[in-house]
Design an enzyme around this catalytic site. Structure first.
Site, PDB file in Angstrom:
ATOM      1  N   LYS A  29       0.828  -1.210   0.000  1.00  0.00           N
ATOM      2  CA  LYS A  29       0.000   0.000   0.000  1.00  0.00           C
ATOM      3  C   LYS A  29       0.869   1.270   0.000  1.00  0.00           C
ATOM      4  CE  LYS A  29      -3.579  -2.407  -0.462  1.00  0.00           C
ATOM      5  NZ  LYS A  29      -4.483  -3.123   0.408  1.00  0.00           N
TER       6      LYS A  29
HETATM    7  C1  LIG Z   1      -5.590  -4.212   0.533  1.00  0.00           C
HETATM    8  C2  LIG Z   1      -7.050  -3.937   0.578  1.00  0.00           C
HETATM    9  C3  LIG Z   1      -7.826  -4.267   1.697  1.00  0.00           C
HETATM   10  C4  LIG Z   1      -7.309  -5.071   2.834  1.00  0.00           C
HETATM   11  O1  LIG Z   1      -6.216  -4.503   3.454  1.00  0.00           O
HETATM   12  P1  LIG Z   1      -5.372  -5.394   4.506  1.00  0.00           P
HETATM   13  O2  LIG Z   1      -4.666  -4.369   5.334  1.00  0.00           O
HETATM   14  O3  LIG Z   1      -4.452  -6.254   3.702  1.00  0.00           O
HETATM   15  O4  LIG Z   1      -6.351  -6.185   5.289  1.00  0.00           O
HETATM   16  C5  LIG Z   1      -9.152  -3.875   1.718  1.00  0.00           C
HETATM   17  N1  LIG Z   1      -9.709  -3.223   0.680  1.00  0.00           N
HETATM   18  C6  LIG Z   1      -9.002  -2.907  -0.427  1.00  0.00           C
HETATM   19  C7  LIG Z   1      -9.679  -2.159  -1.523  1.00  0.00           C
HETATM   20  C8  LIG Z   1      -7.663  -3.277  -0.522  1.00  0.00           C
HETATM   21  O5  LIG Z   1      -6.969  -3.004  -1.625  1.00  0.00           O
END
Ligand SMILES: *Cc1c(COP(=O)(O)O)cnc(C)c1O
Length: 371
Positions: free
Chosen positions: A181
């Protein structure tokens, strides 16, 4: 030449911060987590920020806080990561899918309007690729029907909508600090809300449903006793992850600026060639999480780029075309024409702060050659 789809930005600063935390003797949720929450509150301008083990955990906690229960309906976009739909199923509630807008790939407010029923208990807009949804339109519909809006902002830190920070707009906002992210803790998430009742429930349920007093034992050890006041989860962040997050938070704007410049370079090249791309509306400042082109011969371009050493990706296979969700909820695929088209034509190109300009030029040239 090999160019990965993503490369994490980790420097000696993050390594030093983790090392110091390991030496401090406090590894789980403690002073670093508190400091990370305080710093995040400050940056976002939200009264409350609660750190979690992931954004998936954050969404789960948010839905529990608003009291979601069996057979309730939750509206979310058909194009998103499965986590957005998965959390709804934790409650035996029903994910109701809404098609997206062709330019931003975010929730279509017009279709959203038609999906509201007396059973609708939440709306989860996703700020896809870091581009904020049309929040005024969504909030107006939500207010009319008294439905809480829980934003999936896993892609959207930092981003603004009409000059306001994402994290201060809807009822509850959930961020992700997963490795790929915009900023990372390794794994982690954050919840912001201005609702103190929900904030209290989220804090309690983040740590086994234990009363808050227990958690503050860390700061003021007073008494041995603690009480489970709800059936919560083990969803806290650790100080090891928070130490990374504290360093990354300070760089968030700089890292975003680098992604933004790379995106502008892509835009310039692809506009000239007549290649369709994701569009950032006037009202938004994006977090620039993904750079997406839309091309009719997507599979061929993907394959050719891979042969040239460039890894790309597709975001996402729509929820209504995911085998589990298809078999459980029998979605009619013809109801999501935009999502279907985007699934066939979208290709996400490498976009990360440490992407070398020479590598980017090679990616651009390779795309133009096959297009
Ligand atoms: C990555 C992601 C999540 C989940 O995030 P985590 O921290 O890995 O649980 C939820 N929604 C979207 C749109 C994502 O891209």
């Amino acid at each position: 030449m090999t160019i990965p789809f993503h490369k994490v930005h980790i420097t000696d600063q993050e390594i030093e911060a983790v090392s110091q935390t390991l030496k401090s003797g406090w590894l789980s949720m403690g002073p670093k987590t508190l400091a990370f929450e305080a710093a995040f509150r400050e940056v976002i301008g939200s009264p409350v920020a609660i750190a979690t083990s992931s954004a998936t955990a954050a969404l789960h906690l948010a839905l529990k806080a608003i009291g979601l229960s069996e057979n309730d309906e939750v509206i979310l976009p058909s194009i998103t990561f499965v986590a957005t739909a998965e959390v709804v199923t934790y409650f035996k509630a029903i994910p109701v899918l809404c098609d997206v807008l062709p330019d931003t790939h975010t929730l279509d407010p017009n279709q959203l309007q038609t999906l509201i029923t007396p059973k609708t208990k939440a709306i989860i807009p996703v700020h896809f690729a870091g581009i904020p949804c049309d929040m005024d339109a969504i909030l107006e519909i939500a207010k009319t029907h008294h439905i809480p809006v829980i934003e999936d902002a896993a892609h959207a830190f930092p981003a603004t909508y009409k000059g306001r920070a994402i994290g201060t707009i809807g009822d509850i906002t959930c961020f992700s600090f997963y490795a790929s992210k915009t900023i990372t803790c390794g794994e982690g998430g954050m919840i912001t809300t201005a609702n103190s009742e929900w904030a209290a429930a989220i804090k309690t349920n983040r740590i086994h449903g234990l009363s808050r007093d227990v958690w503050s034992r860390y700061e003021t050890p007073t008494h041995w006793d603690y009480e489970a006041i709800d059936n919560g989860f083990k969803y806290n962040m650790t100080d090891i992850n928070a130490a990374i997050g504290l360093v990354q938070l300070q760089k968030a704007e700089t890292l975003k600026e680098k992604r933004k410049q790379l995106a502008k370079t892509y835009d310039h090249a692809f506009q000239k060639a007549g290649i369709d791309t994701l569009q950032i509306p006037e009202y938004a400042d994006s977090a620039y999480h993904f750079y997406i082109i839309k091309i009719p011969n997507r599979d061929q371009v993907y394959k050719t780029l891979l042969e040239k050493g460039i890894t790309t990706a597709v975001h996402y296979r729509p929820i209504h075309l995911q085998p589990y969700y298809q078999s459980q909820y029998h979605f009619d695929p013809t109801r999501f024409p935009v999502s279907n088209r985007l699934f066939d034509t979208s290709l996400s190109l490498p976009l990360y702060p440490d992407l070398d300009p020479t590598d980017q030029a090679y990616i651009i040239q390779s795309v133009l050659d096959v297009f």
